[in-house]
Design an enzyme around this catalytic site. Sequence first.
Site, PDB file in Angstrom:
ATOM      1  N   GLU A   1     -27.036 -38.322  15.932  1.00  0.00           N
ATOM      2  CA  GLU A   1     -27.827 -37.241  16.558  1.00  0.00           C
ATOM      3  C   GLU A   1     -28.376 -36.400  15.418  1.00  0.00           C
ATOM      4  OE1 GLU A   1     -28.570 -36.632  19.585  1.00  0.00           O
ATOM      5  OE2 GLU A   1     -27.098 -37.667  20.809  1.00  0.00           O
TER       6      GLU A   1
ATOM      7  N   CYS B   1     -31.153 -27.739  16.473  1.00  0.00           N
ATOM      8  CA  CYS B   1     -31.860 -29.016  16.316  1.00  0.00           C
ATOM      9  C   CYS B   1     -32.974 -29.180  17.349  1.00  0.00           C
ATOM     10  CB  CYS B   1     -30.881 -30.169  16.421  1.00  0.00           C
ATOM     11  SG  CYS B   1     -30.024 -30.220  18.014  1.00  0.00           S
TER      12      CYS B   1
HETATM   13  P1  NAD Z   1     -25.446 -32.457   7.153  1.00  0.00           P
HETATM   14  O1  NAD Z   1     -26.017 -33.793   7.433  1.00  0.00           O
HETATM   15  O2  NAD Z   1     -25.587 -31.875   5.808  1.00  0.00           O
HETATM   16  O3  NAD Z   1     -23.878 -32.437   7.461  1.00  0.00           O
HETATM   17  C1  NAD Z   1     -23.345 -32.774   8.718  1.00  0.00           C
HETATM   18  C2  NAD Z   1     -21.905 -33.231   8.541  1.00  0.00           C
HETATM   19  O4  NAD Z   1     -21.898 -34.424   7.766  1.00  0.00           O
HETATM   20  C3  NAD Z   1     -20.994 -32.238   7.822  1.00  0.00           C
HETATM   21  O5  NAD Z   1     -19.733 -32.242   8.442  1.00  0.00           O
HETATM   22  C4  NAD Z   1     -20.894 -32.839   6.434  1.00  0.00           C
HETATM   23  O6  NAD Z   1     -19.690 -32.510   5.792  1.00  0.00           O
HETATM   24  C5  NAD Z   1     -20.921 -34.326   6.742  1.00  0.00           C
HETATM   25  N1  NAD Z   1     -21.334 -35.182   5.634  1.00  0.00           N
HETATM   26  C6  NAD Z   1     -22.195 -34.899   4.625  1.00  0.00           C
HETATM   27  N2  NAD Z   1     -22.320 -35.968   3.810  1.00  0.00           N
HETATM   28  C7  NAD Z   1     -21.535 -36.952   4.310  1.00  0.00           C
HETATM   29  C8  NAD Z   1     -21.257 -38.302   3.933  1.00  0.00           C
HETATM   30  N3  NAD Z   1     -21.821 -38.860   2.858  1.00  0.00           N
HETATM   31  N4  NAD Z   1     -20.417 -39.032   4.687  1.00  0.00           N
HETATM   32  C9  NAD Z   1     -19.850 -38.502   5.798  1.00  0.00           C
HETATM   33  N5  NAD Z   1     -20.063 -37.223   6.197  1.00  0.00           N
HETATM   34  C10 NAD Z   1     -20.904 -36.466   5.475  1.00  0.00           C
HETATM   35  O7  NAD Z   1     -26.068 -31.517   8.264  1.00  0.00           O
HETATM   36  P2  NAD Z   1     -25.908 -29.948   8.409  1.00  0.00           P
HETATM   37  O8  NAD Z   1     -26.745 -29.293   7.364  1.00  0.00           O
HETATM   38  O9  NAD Z   1     -24.461 -29.618   8.510  1.00  0.00           O
HETATM   39  O10 NAD Z   1     -26.540 -29.712   9.858  1.00  0.00           O
HETATM   40  C11 NAD Z   1     -27.882 -29.505  10.072  1.00  0.00           C
HETATM   41  C12 NAD Z   1     -28.551 -30.752  10.599  1.00  0.00           C
HETATM   42  O11 NAD Z   1     -27.910 -31.180  11.799  1.00  0.00           O
HETATM   43  C13 NAD Z   1     -29.987 -30.513  10.968  1.00  0.00           C
HETATM   44  O12 NAD Z   1     -30.781 -31.573  10.523  1.00  0.00           O
HETATM   45  C14 NAD Z   1     -29.961 -30.474  12.498  1.00  0.00           C
HETATM   46  O13 NAD Z   1     -31.170 -30.777  13.115  1.00  0.00           O
HETATM   47  C15 NAD Z   1     -28.903 -31.467  12.795  1.00  0.00           C
HETATM   48  N6  NAD Z   1     -28.376 -31.288  14.153  1.00  0.00           N
HETATM   49  C16 NAD Z   1     -28.688 -32.209  15.117  1.00  0.00           C
HETATM   50  C17 NAD Z   1     -28.235 -32.054  16.421  1.00  0.00           C
HETATM   51  C18 NAD Z   1     -28.545 -33.066  17.502  1.00  0.00           C
HETATM   52  O14 NAD Z   1     -27.867 -33.063  18.516  1.00  0.00           O
HETATM   53  N7  NAD Z   1     -29.545 -33.916  17.337  1.00  0.00           N
HETATM   54  C19 NAD Z   1     -27.462 -30.940  16.746  1.00  0.00           C
HETATM   55  C20 NAD Z   1     -27.177 -30.005  15.749  1.00  0.00           C
HETATM   56  C21 NAD Z   1     -27.629 -30.197  14.444  1.00  0.00           C
END
Ligand code: NAD
Length: 491
Positions: free
Chosen positions: A256, A289
């Site tokens: 997502e 998002c």
């Molecule tokens: P991010 O991708 O930086 O991090 C999300 C999660 O992934 C965190 O827990 C992080 O620790 C983990 N992570 C990072 N690198 C990783 C790796 N290599 N392996 C495994 N896990 C890893 O995102 P963010 O900055 O925390 O959140 C913002 C983003 O989330 C935005 O792009 C937003 O649009 C999206 N988002 C989407 C939805 C949806 O339902 N579509 C909902 C909320 C947020």
Amino acid sequence: MSSAFFEIAGHKISPDHYINGQRVAAAESFELFCPIDQRLLGRVAEGSANHVDAAIRAAERAFPTWAALTAAERKLYLDRFAEEIGKRADAFSAVESNDAGVLLSRMRHGVVPRAMLNITWFAQHALDLQTRPIDTEQARHIVKHDPAGVAVIITPWNSPLMLSTWKLGPALAAGNTCILKPPEWAPLTCSLLADAAHAAALPAGVFNVVQGTGANTGAKLVSDPRVARVSFTGSVPTAKRIAQAAGANLVPCSLELGGKSPFIVLADADIDNAAATAALMYRNAGQVCLAGTRLLVDEKIVDAFITTMRRYVENLVIGDPRDEATEIGPIIHPRQVERVTGFVERAVSAGARVLWGGAMHPFGAQYYRPTLLTDVKQGDEIVQTEVFGPVLTLQTFTSDEEAIELANGTDYGLGGVCYGETTHATAVAEQVRTGFIWVNSFGIRDLAAPFGGIKRSGIGREGGDWSFEFFCDVKDVVVPKKPFRASFAQQ
Ligand code: NAD
């Protein structure tokens, strides 16, 4: 060893992991800051390879017994889990307001009740998962939804409680055991979830929390071949890394991701209603998002729309998310503030005009003014890339076809909003290529309905049966209705 308990508004929160029904301290830890006033909240455990291994082993051990329970038996545990979340409503609200900057009022009235429902709704709906046979003339197909095994759940910082429970509910109800890796910028409500699970007496290993940074702890979890499912919500670049790591083991991922959703206002729209909703796109400081961040407005009504929306935006109350009156709080982290300001500066250098905002807000170091940029071109970075801050763009169109072309003209495809006379707006909405779109409304969510994006906004759907399809191995047990003799000639 990881540090002392956090104390927030009189509530104590463990900084440690929760593995096999016990708190586990870590030698390594990382700092956590409050987005409201930048104070150091404390240090959180960093998951090592040993912690990841211990959590996966605990979840593997717990799996056969949890999976063998009936859905009704699991429901008893999960209803208690939800009750324990409810008992801690004040703690969940105060804590997520302090570590993620979410409005306290929204936590109390919206997020905590929804988190409880995320658990109870799926526990209830798992009851009829195994009772959907397909009857044909020759056979009865008993379609079984078997739990897949150990599910790794990874969530972002903008709504950790809501997004974590939205995955935990179906995963646990279907009989999987789970490991939750919380977001490092806002990890504390996930720690409280472990307290609630413990108080609900969920068997050891059924639900585990491994704290840590994504690049370290998260990467270790998603690349482990013992994991059966990875459910991820977050950004596109991280999703690509996760899909590669899980793909190496052929582990299915639900992704997502981000959005750059269109907000279309047709000439026959109720301008006041559309403008009021457009101002809502700044909520959670734009860190949502599904926000419609690209305003696409019919040229004939654009002046009236801007005047009306400006009035709503000028009245928005920006401030401390713990105050009842506040409508927009802080940006989560200094790095995110840099990201937002960078996008606006580059857009302005490329020729964008600031209709309002475009600068920090005097309330504090991580507060940014709601911003609207116009004179932008479809190919511009500001139109094509998710900012994840309180920054919208405005473009105009002169025909439905042009509106649809602009709406579809990015790599994202999460959501959308379309205001206009209902039949007209519905016809336009149906041609917008996204996972969902709201007509003359915004934010109506139902747990039974599918949620998710297309193109770069994700793979898979959450909600209702779609969540169960992901967290289960679907098996067809075929029982002939008449005596059957297999032969070489049959199909
Ligand atoms: P991010 O991708 O930086 O991090 C999300 C999660 O992934 C965190 O827990 C992080 O620790 C983990 N992570 C990072 N690198 C990783 C790796 N290599 N392996 C495994 N896990 C890893 O995102 P963010 O900055 O925390 O959140 C913002 C983003 O989330 C935005 O792009 C937003 O649009 C999206 N988002 C989407 C939805 C949806 O339902 N579509 C909902 C909320 C947020």
